[in-house]
Design an enzyme around this catalytic site. Structure first.
Site, PDB file in Angstrom:
ATOM      1  N   ASP A  80       0.655  -1.216   0.193  1.00 39.52           N
ATOM      2  CA  ASP A  80      -0.097   0.328   0.201  1.00 39.52           C
ATOM      3  C   ASP A  80       0.923   1.400  -0.004  1.00 39.52           C
ATOM      4  O   ASP A  80       2.070   1.156   0.605  1.00 39.52           O
ATOM      5  CB  ASP A  80      -0.815  -0.079   1.461  1.00 39.52           C
ATOM      6  CG  ASP A  80      -0.221  -0.032   2.513  1.00 39.52           C
ATOM      7  OD1 ASP A  80       0.401  -0.746   2.655  1.00 39.52           O
ATOM      8  OD2 ASP A  80      -0.761   0.004   3.425  1.00 39.52           O
ATOM      9  N   GLU A 145       0.387  -1.247   5.730  1.00 40.20           N
ATOM     10  CA  GLU A 145       0.877  -0.888   6.307  1.00 40.20           C
ATOM     11  C   GLU A 145       0.679   0.419   6.885  1.00 40.20           C
ATOM     12  O   GLU A 145       0.544   0.948   8.382  1.00 40.20           O
ATOM     13  CB  GLU A 145       2.745  -0.913   5.849  1.00 40.20           C
ATOM     14  CG  GLU A 145       3.590  -0.857   6.733  1.00 40.20           C
ATOM     15  CD  GLU A 145       4.306   0.954   6.838  1.00 40.20           C
ATOM     16  OE1 GLU A 145       4.612   1.172   7.558  1.00 40.20           O
ATOM     17  OE2 GLU A 145       3.863   1.308   6.186  1.00 40.20           O
TER      18      GLU A 145
HETATM   19 ZN    ZN Z   1       6.574   2.596   3.725  1.00 40.29          ZN
END
Ligand code: ZN
Length: 397
Positions: A80, A145
């Site tokens: 992401d 994340e």
């Molecule tokens: Zn990163």
């Protein structure tokens, strides 16, 4: 010529990966997963997709070692990327435009789609050369994340599927550096988000009530601000920012009308605790300040990460020794420190697995999360050479 072909394939793959807009919020990871599965098929390696929730895939590509009972090497990256202000960019942020000097512009160019592809291209080189290693190598691609990894790595490390990977050591993301010294992170601060909630006597704002929410809240807020000033002074005095605790008041809640003394006021804090402080001591201090402030003052946690021990940087850690030795052999400079932010590797360290944060991006301005994020293709390709030596060595620890 053969090398040139491999290089252009690597850059092509990098740009294709960047062109998949895995951007928050509400990411559709499907195209990204398909892309990675195609990569695995081309390498002739098996891939699996683990789902913490229906739209939260975590992809693992595996290269089984000659001695698969040994602990494995995990090469980790996240899929992401953070949002963009497209109007501030010189090129469309998901076009992966390459300019005349080879700078490739895209969200994720530094954080951290470069690293994901560099791992894959490194493995491609080994396979081309028919190399084999004792240890199994897993290459993982996580979701979410950038929003804390609750349904990504945080969840995954608790699963039987993760335990079955039998991970001995992990490489994860680092950061660019404008000079020739590569930052390497061996730990991170412990992130806490909490409210100090203060309840007191309400009433008409023309009167002097005892025991108001504001007086008690201010007691704790002032303690927090004093603590902050002390830590800030350390940074001014040259202490590495990784070794100090950051404290910021980021939210204020409460009140309904100017002439009404409220019954509750709250202040929200973001703190990132240095590994040099014990989290239990910090918690005791917060509770003590609340008690000293008076009745009805309490801490309410929104996010409370568990403190993880930094990865050891001495001879007791054979992974570190190999990593450092390869760096020295290549005549490259590195600087170890505690990461300023908190990424997926905190979850890996929390369960006791050593991890280093490293992205091979020297001589590159730090543009993670910034407008016009780019990486030069030569730096990207040089990164594959660096990984080539490091991963080879780690896979034979
Ligand atoms: Zn990163």
């Amino acid at each position: 010529m053969a090398l040139k072909n491999i290089e252009s394939k690597a850059v092509d793959n990098f740009r294709k990966y960047l062109q998949i807009p895995t951007v928050h919020p509400n990411i559709d990871y499907e195209k990204c997963v398909q892309f990675l599965q195609v990569q695995a098929q081309e390498l002739n390696l098996p891939s699996t997709v683990y789902f913490a929730a229906s739209n939260k895939p975590l992809v693992i590509i595996t290269w089984i070692g000659q001695n698969p009972q040994l602990q494995s090497l995990l090469l980790h990256s996240h899929m992401d990327v953070v949002p963009v202000y497209a109007e501030q960019w010189n090129y469309e942020p998901f076009s992966a435009h390459k300019d005349e000097v080879g700078n490739i512009y895209a969200r994720g160019a530094q954080d951290m789609k470069c690293v994901g592809i560099q791992y894959l291209e490194t493995i491609r080189l080994y396979l081309k050369e028919n190399l084999t290693f004792d240890r199994t190598i897993h290459i993982s691609f996580s979701p979410d994340e950038e929003i804390g990894g609750k349904l990504g790595m945080k969840h995954f490390v608790e699963t039987d599927e993760f335990k079955a990977l039998n991970v001995g050591f992990t490489l994860d993301e680092g950061m660019a550096s404008p000079d020739d010294v590569f930052p390497v992170f061996n730990g991170e601060k412990t992130l806490w988000h909490f409210y100090i909630r203060s309840r007191g006597s309400p009433g008409h704002a023309s009167l002097f009530h005892d025991n108001t929410a504001a007086e008690k809240l201010m007691y704790v807020v002032n303690k927090m601000m004093d603590w902050r000033a002390g830590e800030k002074a350390k940074v001014s005095a040259g202490v590495d920012v990784g070794r100090v605790t950051s404290i910021n008041m980021t939210m204020l809640d409460g009140g309904c009308q100017f002439n009404v003394v409220p019954s509750e006021l709250s202040a929200g804090f973001d703190i990132r605790i240095s590994p040099e402080l014990d989290e239990r001591a910090v918690l005791d201090t917060l509770h003590r300040w609340c008690r000293e402030a008076g009745d009805g003052v309490r801490v309410e946690f929104i996010e409370k990460n568990v403190q993880a021990k930094p990865t050891k940087l001495d001879d007791s850690n054979p992974w570190w020794v190999k990593f450092k030795t390869e760096f020295d052999k290549m005549d490259l400079k590195l600087k170890t420190s505690i990461a300023p932010g908190a990424g997926d590797s905190r979850y890996i360290r929390q369960i006791g697995i050593p991890a280093l944060g490293f992205s091979p991006m020297a001589n590159t301005p730090v543009l993670l999360h910034d407008h016009n994020e780019y990486l030069n293709e030569n730096i990207f390709l040089k990164g594959i050479q660096i990984y080539y030596n490091i991963i080879k060595s780690l896979a034979s620890v």
